[in-house]
Write a protein that holds these residues in place. Structure first.
Motif, PDB file in Angstrom:
ATOM      1  N   ARG A   1       0.700  -1.163   0.142  1.00 36.97           N
ATOM      2  CA  ARG A   1      -0.017  -0.020  -0.066  1.00 36.97           C
ATOM      3  C   ARG A   1       0.830   1.189   0.058  1.00 36.97           C
ATOM      4  N   PHE A   2       0.721   2.144  -0.789  1.00 38.26           N
ATOM      5  CA  PHE A   2       1.522   3.429  -0.952  1.00 38.26           C
ATOM      6  C   PHE A   2       0.516   4.430  -1.241  1.00 38.26           C
ATOM      7  N   PHE A   3       0.959   6.059  -0.762  1.00 34.62           N
ATOM      8  CA  PHE A   3       0.247   7.169  -1.028  1.00 34.62           C
ATOM      9  C   PHE A   3       1.104   8.372  -1.132  1.00 34.62           C
ATOM     10  N   VAL A   4       0.755   8.937  -2.144  1.00 35.02           N
ATOM     11  CA  VAL A   4       1.814  10.108  -2.377  1.00 35.02           C
ATOM     12  C   VAL A   4       0.918  11.283  -2.334  1.00 35.02           C
TER      13      VAL A   4
ATOM     14  N   LYS B   1      -6.350   7.560  -5.221  1.00 41.00           N
ATOM     15  CA  LYS B   1      -5.983   6.067  -5.024  1.00 41.00           C
ATOM     16  C   LYS B   1      -4.668   5.650  -4.499  1.00 41.00           C
ATOM     17  N   HIS B   2      -3.840   6.571  -5.396  1.00 38.34           N
ATOM     18  CA  HIS B   2      -2.443   6.369  -5.062  1.00 38.34           C
ATOM     19  C   HIS B   2      -1.733   7.975  -5.022  1.00 38.34           C
ATOM     20  N   TYR B   3      -2.303   8.837  -5.083  1.00 36.64           N
ATOM     21  CA  TYR B   3      -1.881  10.150  -4.858  1.00 36.64           C
ATOM     22  C   TYR B   3      -2.994  11.266  -4.775  1.00 36.64           C
ATOM     23  N   TYR B   4      -2.482  12.494  -4.070  1.00 32.45           N
ATOM     24  CA  TYR B   4      -3.617  13.466  -4.073  1.00 32.45           C
ATOM     25  C   TYR B   4      -2.973  14.845  -3.520  1.00 32.45           C
TER      26      TYR B   4
ATOM     27  N   LYS C   1     -10.725  16.278   5.456  1.00 32.63           N
ATOM     28  CA  LYS C   1     -11.015  15.924   4.140  1.00 32.63           C
ATOM     29  C   LYS C   1      -9.873  15.063   3.341  1.00 32.63           C
ATOM     30  N   VAL C   2      -8.596  15.412   3.514  1.00 35.27           N
ATOM     31  CA  VAL C   2      -7.443  14.615   2.955  1.00 35.27           C
ATOM     32  C   VAL C   2      -7.444  13.385   3.775  1.00 35.27           C
ATOM     33  N   VAL C   3      -7.707  13.288   5.066  1.00 35.78           N
ATOM     34  CA  VAL C   3      -7.633  12.068   5.745  1.00 35.78           C
ATOM     35  C   VAL C   3      -8.586  11.159   5.510  1.00 35.78           C
ATOM     36  N   LYS C   4      -9.745  11.446   5.043  1.00 35.57           N
ATOM     37  CA  LYS C   4     -10.956  10.737   4.468  1.00 35.57           C
ATOM     38  C   LYS C   4     -10.469  10.149   3.200  1.00 35.57           C
ATOM     39  N   VAL C   5      -9.697  10.668   2.091  1.00 38.47           N
ATOM     40  CA  VAL C   5      -9.177  10.234   0.991  1.00 38.47           C
ATOM     41  C   VAL C   5      -8.031   9.182   1.343  1.00 38.47           C
ATOM     42  N   ILE C   6      -7.138   9.374   2.137  1.00 36.35           N
ATOM     43  CA  ILE C   6      -6.108   8.431   2.217  1.00 36.35           C
ATOM     44  C   ILE C   6      -6.576   7.086   3.102  1.00 36.35           C
ATOM     45  N   ASN C   7      -7.387   7.286   4.091  1.00 38.45           N
ATOM     46  CA  ASN C   7      -7.946   6.414   4.754  1.00 38.45           C
ATOM     47  C   ASN C   7      -8.713   5.434   3.845  1.00 38.45           C
ATOM     48  N   LYS C   8      -9.458   5.997   2.851  1.00 42.73           N
ATOM     49  CA  LYS C   8     -10.113   5.088   1.941  1.00 42.73           C
ATOM     50  C   LYS C   8      -9.254   4.317   0.840  1.00 42.73           C
ATOM     51  N   ALA C   9      -7.982   5.127   0.521  1.00 41.48           N
ATOM     52  CA  ALA C   9      -7.176   4.270  -0.254  1.00 41.48           C
ATOM     53  C   ALA C   9      -6.319   3.256   0.412  1.00 41.48           C
TER      54      ALA C   9
END
Length: 561
Positions: free
Chosen positions: A448-451, A474-477, A551-559
């Motif tokens: 799992r990775f996120f940028v 899904k992978h970046y934001y 709002k950012v946390v919601k995106v990262i947690n989902k991914a």
């Protein structure tokens, strides 16, 4: 058994080399022709087991004229010498310890000995002079050779070369030693099934013998062809071995073309553990495993996983492992002093002697980066990422961004908490991540990775990330708010924090707006730190201060979950 020290004198590229082995795992690295093979050959000369089959020759023979350093000339009385210091324990290496105890006549019930084993080659002699010594006590030639032969035949040293082709006769992993003796019922069943299969194969042979004979043509009158089925060997069990990581659920048989290499290395490790736990005194030994180029046939992401796996197993099994490698993923990050970096010095443009480079301190990776062909400026920001032991990674622009995200891990945020149990890594600005090779490495290495990055870099980075098959959210934001100079992570801060810092530091704000490049950059970093400090001072978990962050946390947690 443990190899504590190795000393090599006047062998090929090595004039004098002393290597200490402080832990169970040692990685030996360096450029091609740096001396790695010479170091390993010295160990093989001393301890490699005699060939089991007659068609194999013992390759670890030394010719003084061929192996003495050419640059030292012929008019010298110096010798080629290999010397190894071994720690041999009575409880773990019984098969060898008993012989040593008898020869040295120990009568004090000691639990271990530190033995020095050496081989010396003289210019005018074909055979080496072997010496086994404990302290000031030295065994005669016959007893010394007997001890060395005992160490070799005990399997105290297990050698595995990933680059050598499979032996045409003995290429399949044999698990008999690992699984132990079969029960009588199991063995009887195997014999019964073997005999039935042998009869079937013999029938096939007779059936096709005539067809094969016809291929001889005119020579059929002179020669005869016979086909027969040899008795099947029930001591060979065609069982494959796999080992999966619980976190990533990928077993070794699904790791691509390097499966056989990994499987054989794992088999060697498991057999070593089995030998160390033997209940028979005449077979009990704790082997030392020497592996050449374990990274062969492996993608970098698999190298990283397998490098961690080997180090985990040698620590768990308490079995010493030496690897010769070109891969940074097999270096020990936990104990940098266990890594050996060799290089070849030159004189007048000609390579001469091998030496060991110092690799101590916080910058221990720097010489490895240079010698392994990695540009140090590119490698340094990613050093910790290469050796991270997590399988989840959240990449953020800088250390200040990392502190914001660490705050969001607080349980007091309740359902808005950053639910991420991996590592948060600061990559040091968008200039460092604008590299497709590094991003592919990240994508392949981590389950799992996120940028994340500031919104002002979105136009450039989003195209690169998309070209690598990464998806937004899904992978970046990108982080920030459009307009009003809030297109960075600081743009998520509430007005109460921004007003205090900007109101108290008007001079810094002016420098950011109108200063020279270096001045503006420095002022910008100071403002970022002041904004974070003020936020830490004011903020309490909840929507009042963290609404935009949530709002950012919601995106990262989902991914990531």
């Amino acid at each position: 058994m443990k190899l504590r020290r190795l000393k090599i004198s006047n062998f090929r590229s090595i004039e004098l080399l002393v290597v200490e082995f402080p832990s169970f795992y040692t990685a030996i690295s360096g450029k091609n022709n740096s001396g790695k093979s010479n170091l390993l050959k010295a160990i093989k000369v001393l301890f490699q087991q005699e060939p089991r089959y007659r068609y194999r020759l013992r390759e670890e023979e030394i010719s003084f004229s061929q192996h003495f350093p050419a640059w030292k000339g012929k008019n010298t009385s110096e010798t080629i010498k290999f010397s190894a210091t071994l720690i041999i324990e009575k409880a773990l290496d019984t098969s060898v310890f008993k012989l040593i105890e008898e020869f040295f006549k120990f009568e004090d019930g000691r639990a271990l000995v530190e033995l020095e084993v050496s081989a010396e080659y003289l210019r005018d002699k074909d055979q080496a002079e072997f010496v086994v010594q404990y302290g000031d006590m030295q065994l005669d030639s016959f007893k010394s050779r007997t001890v060395i032969k005992s160490i070799r035949s005990s399997g105290a040293f297990q050698f595995y070369n990933s680059t050598e082709p499979d032996d045409p006769f003995f290429s399949h992993p044999q698990l008999t030693d690992l699984l132990g003796e079969l029960s009588k019922a199991d063995r009887d069943q195997l014999v019964k099934d073997r005999d039935r299969l042998s009869r079937t194969v013999s029938g096939f042979a007779k059936k096709h013998q005539k067809d094969i004979s016809e291929l001889l043509g005119r020579l059929e009158e002179k020669y005869t062809v016979g086909l027969s089925a040899p008795q099947l060997d029930i001591d060979f069990l065609p069982i494959n071995i796999t080992l999966g990581d619980k976190k990533i659920d990928v077993s070794l048989d699904e790791w691509g073309s390097g499966t056989r290499n990994r499987t054989n290395i794992l088999l060697t490790l498991f057999k070593a553990k089995r030998l160390s736990e033997s209940q028979e005194d005449d077979t009990k030994i704790t082997p030392i495993i020497v592996i050449e180029e374990p990274e062969s046939f492996l993608h970098p992401s698999a190298q990283a996983e397998f490098g961690r796996l080997i180090q985990d197993l040698c620590d768990e099994f308490q079995v010493q492992v030496l690897v010769a490698t070109h891969s940074p993923y097999f270096l020990s990050q936990q104990r940098p002093e266990s890594n050996v970096l060799l290089c070849r010095e030159s004189e007048s443009g000609h390579p001469r002697y091998t030496e060991r480079l110092p690799v101590n301190g916080d910058n221990w990776m720097e010489p490895f980066a240079l010698n392994l062909g990695l540009s140090n400026p590119e490698f340094e920001p990613w050093r910790d990422l290469f050796f991270s032991r997590t399988n989840k990674i959240l990449l953020v622009e800088g250390e200040i961004d990392k502190e914001y995200f660490e705050m969001l891990r607080d349980e007091n945020h309740g359902p808005n908490k950053l639910c991420f149990d991996g590592e948060i890594f600061a990559f040091g600005g968008t200039g460092n991540i604008d590299n497709g090779v590094l991003l592919r490495f990240i994508k392949g290495k981590y389950h799992r990775f996120f940028v994340t990055y500031d919104l002002d870099a979105d136009a450039k980075l989003s195209k690169l990330l998309q070209s690598l098959g990464m998806e937004r959210a899904k992978h970046y934001y990108p982080i920030g708010i459009q307009g009003g100079g809030r297109n960075k992570i600081e743009g998520l801060l509430p007005e109460s924090v921004r007003n205090v810092v900007f109101g108290q530091n008007g001079d810094l704000v002016q420098q950011v707006i109108g200063g020279a490049n270096d001045e503006a950059k420095s002022a910008k970093q100071r403002l970022k730190r002041l904004l974070l400090d003020e936020f830490v001072k004011q903020a309490k978990p909840g929507l009042e201060y963290f609404s935009e962050f949530y709002k950012v946390v919601k995106v990262i947690n989902k991914a990531m979950i």
